[in-house]
Design a protein around this motif. Structure first.
Motif: not given
Length: 247
Positions: A69-72, A77-78, A101-103
């Motif tokens: 889930a984190g990788a997805l 988002s990226h 900053a967003l990343h």
């Protein structure tokens, strides 16, 4: 917070920096800017970040479900953030800083979800509200724009006598801010000898230029501004050290 949790956060930041600056060819950036959402390089870049985050979470011992889930999350988002950036001027510093900053905020949110608690935020808030932290923030803020304005007003009686068209616009103010930030940091670290070295280095750099111009008024003006800038920062730094740490 344990050393393992902090190491995981640093690992997430490390792979982000590697993915954005070491493992991203220039042609990928150009493809993203030219083709926007149709760029295959944009998908490859986002997928690479997802894989890197997956590896970090696996090494940290996160569950398979959370890792996937984190990788997805990072991949999607990226992709969205970089797609948005592709519609903006890549030569503007503020867009670059916003992008990074967003990343990093996404990675921070992922890390907070992994540690499963608000303990890191509580620790950070407690640190930010300490008198020492607030005092340092105030002192560093003072040596930027506020002190630049104060020095400019102090030198105004002589500024009309100096004509210096051979310099960059507002370069002196920027140099002065950086100079004061360095001096304040050195004073707070009790490295007064290094302040003298900094002043000497600046004097050497400016001496040749001013000597070639043979403009005594400009030389005196620059010397007055430099000494005023460094002296006020020294006084401020010593005062902050005395108030916050008693010495």
């Amino acid at each position: 917070m344990t050393a393992a949790t902090v190491a995981t956060l640093l690992g997430l930041v490390l792979v982000h920096l590697a993915g954005d600056f070491l493992l991203q060819p220039r042609r990928w950036v150009e493809s993203r800017q030219d083709r926007k959402a149709r760029s295959a390089a944009l998908y490859l870049h986002a997928g690479l970040h997802g894989v890197l985050v997956l590896l970090v979470l696996l090494l940290a011992g996160a569950s398979i479900a959370f890792t996937l889930a984190g990788a997805l999350l990072v991949t999607v988002s990226h992709w969205l953030i970089d797609l948005g950036k592709s519609h903006l001027d890549p030569g503007k510093l503020h867009w670059f800083l916003l992008d990074q900053a967003l990343h990093l905020l996404v990675l921070l949110g992922l890390w907070l979800a992994w540690v499963d608690g608000a303990a890191p935020l509580t620790v950070a808030l407690a640190w930010l509200t300490r008198p020492e932290t607030l005092g340092l923030a105030v002192s560093y803020l003072l040596v930027t724009r506020p002190m630049s304005l104060a020095i400019a007003l102090a030198l105004r009686p002589w500024s009309q006598d100096v004509i210096d068209p051979g310099t960059l616009v507002a370069a002196g103010a920027r140099i002065g801010m950086l100079e004061r930030l360095l001096v304040l940091t050195l004073v707070l670290q009790d490295e007064l000898a290094a302040v003298g070295f900094l002043l000497t280095a600046k004097s050497v750099l400016r001496y040749g230029d001013l000597r070639e111009r043979k403009d005594r008024k400009l030389t005196e003006y620059v010397l007055l501004g430099t000494l005023l800038s460094i002296a006020t920062t020294l006084i401020l730094g010593l005062l902050v050290r005395s108030l916050l740490w008693g010495g």
